[in-house]
Design an enzyme around this catalytic site. Structure first.
Site, PDB file in Angstrom:
ATOM      1  N   SER A 115       0.814  -1.213   0.000  1.00  0.00           N
ATOM      2  CA  SER A 115       0.000   0.000   0.000  1.00  0.00           C
ATOM      3  C   SER A 115       0.848   1.265   0.000  1.00  0.00           C
ATOM      4  CB  SER A 115      -0.864  -0.010   1.260  1.00  0.00           C
ATOM      5  OG  SER A 115      -1.490   1.235   1.437  1.00  0.00           O
ATOM      6  N   TYR A 139      -1.961   0.285  10.149  1.00  0.00           N
ATOM      7  CA  TYR A 139      -2.212  -0.474   8.921  1.00  0.00           C
ATOM      8  C   TYR A 139      -0.976  -0.439   8.012  1.00  0.00           C
ATOM      9  CZ  TYR A 139      -3.708  -1.126   4.104  1.00  0.00           C
ATOM     10  OH  TYR A 139      -3.780  -1.528   2.798  1.00  0.00           O
ATOM     11  N   LYS A 143       1.803  -3.467   6.727  1.00  0.00           N
ATOM     12  CA  LYS A 143       2.142  -3.746   5.321  1.00  0.00           C
ATOM     13  C   LYS A 143       3.652  -3.629   5.109  1.00  0.00           C
ATOM     14  CE  LYS A 143      -1.863  -4.573   3.452  1.00  0.00           C
ATOM     15  NZ  LYS A 143      -2.163  -5.762   2.653  1.00  0.00           N
ATOM     16  N   ILE A 205     -17.407  15.823   2.901  1.00  0.00           N
ATOM     17  CA  ILE A 205     -16.088  16.144   2.344  1.00  0.00           C
ATOM     18  C   ILE A 205     -15.159  16.358   3.533  1.00  0.00           C
ATOM     19  CG2 ILE A 205     -14.772  17.772   0.936  1.00  0.00           C
ATOM     20  CD1 ILE A 205     -17.410  18.444  -0.512  1.00  0.00           C
TER      21      ILE A 205
HETATM   22  N1  UDP Z   1     -13.167  11.124   1.823  1.00  0.00           N
HETATM   23  C1  UDP Z   1     -14.157  12.077   2.026  1.00  0.00           C
HETATM   24  N2  UDP Z   1     -15.393  11.652   2.428  1.00  0.00           N
HETATM   25  C2  UDP Z   1     -15.676  10.316   2.657  1.00  0.00           C
HETATM   26  C3  UDP Z   1     -14.652   9.352   2.434  1.00  0.00           C
HETATM   27  C4  UDP Z   1     -13.403   9.802   2.024  1.00  0.00           C
HETATM   28  O1  UDP Z   1     -13.946  13.271   1.845  1.00  0.00           O
HETATM   29  O2  UDP Z   1     -16.805   9.998   3.042  1.00  0.00           O
HETATM   30  C5  UDP Z   1     -11.828  11.585   1.386  1.00  0.00           C
HETATM   31  C6  UDP Z   1     -10.694  11.142   2.294  1.00  0.00           C
HETATM   32  O3  UDP Z   1     -10.519  12.072   3.332  1.00  0.00           O
HETATM   33  C7  UDP Z   1      -9.528  11.093   1.307  1.00  0.00           C
HETATM   34  C8  UDP Z   1     -10.181  10.705  -0.017  1.00  0.00           C
HETATM   35  O4  UDP Z   1     -11.583  10.993   0.132  1.00  0.00           O
HETATM   36  O5  UDP Z   1      -8.958  12.367   1.146  1.00  0.00           O
HETATM   37  C9  UDP Z   1     -10.038   9.221  -0.334  1.00  0.00           C
HETATM   38  O6  UDP Z   1     -10.435   8.488   0.806  1.00  0.00           O
HETATM   39  P1  UDP Z   1     -10.636   6.916   0.796  1.00  0.00           P
HETATM   40  O7  UDP Z   1     -11.133   6.509   2.142  1.00  0.00           O
HETATM   41  O8  UDP Z   1     -11.464   6.526  -0.389  1.00  0.00           O
HETATM   42  O9  UDP Z   1      -9.171   6.340   0.521  1.00  0.00           O
HETATM   43  P2  UDP Z   1      -7.781   6.573   1.313  1.00  0.00           P
HETATM   44  O10 UDP Z   1      -7.102   7.712   0.594  1.00  0.00           O
HETATM   45  O11 UDP Z   1      -8.103   6.861   2.741  1.00  0.00           O
HETATM   46  O12 UDP Z   1      -7.069   5.281   1.119  1.00  0.00           O
END
Ligand code: UDP
Length: 329
Positions: A115, A139, A143, A205
């Site tokens: 990851s 996490y 990994k 967001i």
């Molecule tokens: N995110 C968001 N609202 C949500 C879920 C995620 O704004 O309900 C944002 C999160 O803060 C990150 C991006 O979307 O900046 C991607 O998040 P995700 O959990 O999909 O993947 P990550 O980057 O954590 O692996």
């Protein structure tokens, strides 16, 4: 034959499908704790736990396995911070049990789902493989720990492996047969699309004050079928004699949370209720991969790089499977 551990999960199931399309024989091992039986579209299926040596011995002595593709792990960053023990048990101790069983059964190759979380807070973007690995959550630490074990298992025992450091896995099978169905769902794109379907009231967001053009966090979304293809290329590279190593898998393109929501609105053809919320703990502002090495050394060429295409494939799945695989109460 290829053994896919965690082949009933999101990325594993797409990989099983792709392997079968390419004519490989596949046996899937999955305990179905998070996976879905309906997501295993073919090959052999064994329900079992990869942390259980007895199950692995049975599996490895029943099939002529040459390579293990290992997708099974806990992957929720937030949960890893409140219960790291669970993550160490499955992702590290379980990984040790797997490697010992592979060693005993003389299985020569492993492809590991690593990851971008192994890098931690980026010092610069795009992130290349030689960026320091300083995870900021348990996490990512598990990994990284398993990647290190793999290195030493090659030095001492000649078990060759490739770790694939995914950035943000997204999208769904272009045929519409497979998709993303986590319980609970925490990922941005499925949550946005479930909100469009009315299954969720609003998409939050997380953070609008980042140092980015629109104030929201930027991620590198990579299509799940492109990830699957990289696994097959990595396996073929090991067979040709490639050394143990790790590759980033991303498109090298960053999209903000607002851009993702806006693109989803274009794909679904309506506006999606959204609300600004505080930052989520531990989220870096910008994570973008340099995946040049995977392109150059593995010959990897993502087919679904465009965000709109990624979201269109995800929408095909969610709009036809509003309850996912519908196998959870
Ligand atoms: N995110 C968001 N609202 C949500 C879920 C995620 O704004 O309900 C944002 C999160 O803060 C990150 C991006 O979307 O900046 C991607 O998040 P995700 O959990 O999909 O993947 P990550 O980057 O954590 O692996």
């Amino acid at each position: 034959m290829i053994c896919v551990i965690g082949g009933a999960g999101y990325i594993g199931s797409h990989c099983v499908k792709r392997l079968l399309e390419r004519g490989y024989n596949v046996v899937t091992l999955d305990n179905l704790e998070a996976g879905h039986l309906a997501a295993v579209v073919g090959g052999e299926f064994i329900q079992g736990d990869y942390t259980d040596r007895w199950s692995l011995d049975g599996l490895f002595s029943s099939y002529p396995i040459e390579c293990v593709m290992h997708f099974a792990a806990y992957a929720s960053v937030a949960e890893s911070m409140t219960d790291p023990a669970r993550f160490y048990r499955l992702n590290v101790v379980g990984g040790y049990v797997l490697l010992e069983a592979m060693r005993a059964h003389r299985i020569p190759y492993l492809i590991f789902s690593s990851s971008a979380a192994t890098y931690g807070e980026p010092r610069q973007v795009p992130i290349a493989e030689d960026h320091p690995q300083e995870p900021t959550n348990a996490y990512g630490e598990t990994k990284r720990a398993f990647e290190q074990m793999l290195r030493w298992y090659d030095v001492a025992f000649g078990l060759r492996s490739i770790s694939l450091r995914y950035f943000n896995a997204a999208g769904a099978d272009p045929d519409g047969q497979l998709g993303e169905d986590h319980h609970p769902e925490t990922h941005l794109i499925p949550l946005v699309l479930l909100t469009a379907l009315g299954k969720r009231a609003v998409i939050k967001i997380f953070g609008t004050d980042y140092d980015t053009p629109d104030g929201t966090a930027i991620r590198d979304y990579i299509h799940v079928t492109d990830l699957a293809d990289a696994h097959i290329l990595a396996y073929e590279a090991l067979k040709r004699g490639a050394p143990t190593t790790a590759y980033n898998l991303g498109n090298g393109l960053g999209y903000s949370v607002r851009e993702v929501i806006r693109t989803a609105e274009q794909v679904v053809g309506r506006s999606i209720p959204q609300e600004e919320a505080p930052r989520r703990a531990g989220d870096p502002a910008r994570l973008v991969a340099s995946a040049e090495r995977a392109r150059r050394e593995l010959g990897w060429q993502p087919q679904y790089a465009d965000l709109r295409t990624i979201i269109e494939t995800a929408w095909r799945w969610h709009s036809t499977h509003p309850d996912g695989y519908a196998d959870r109460v």
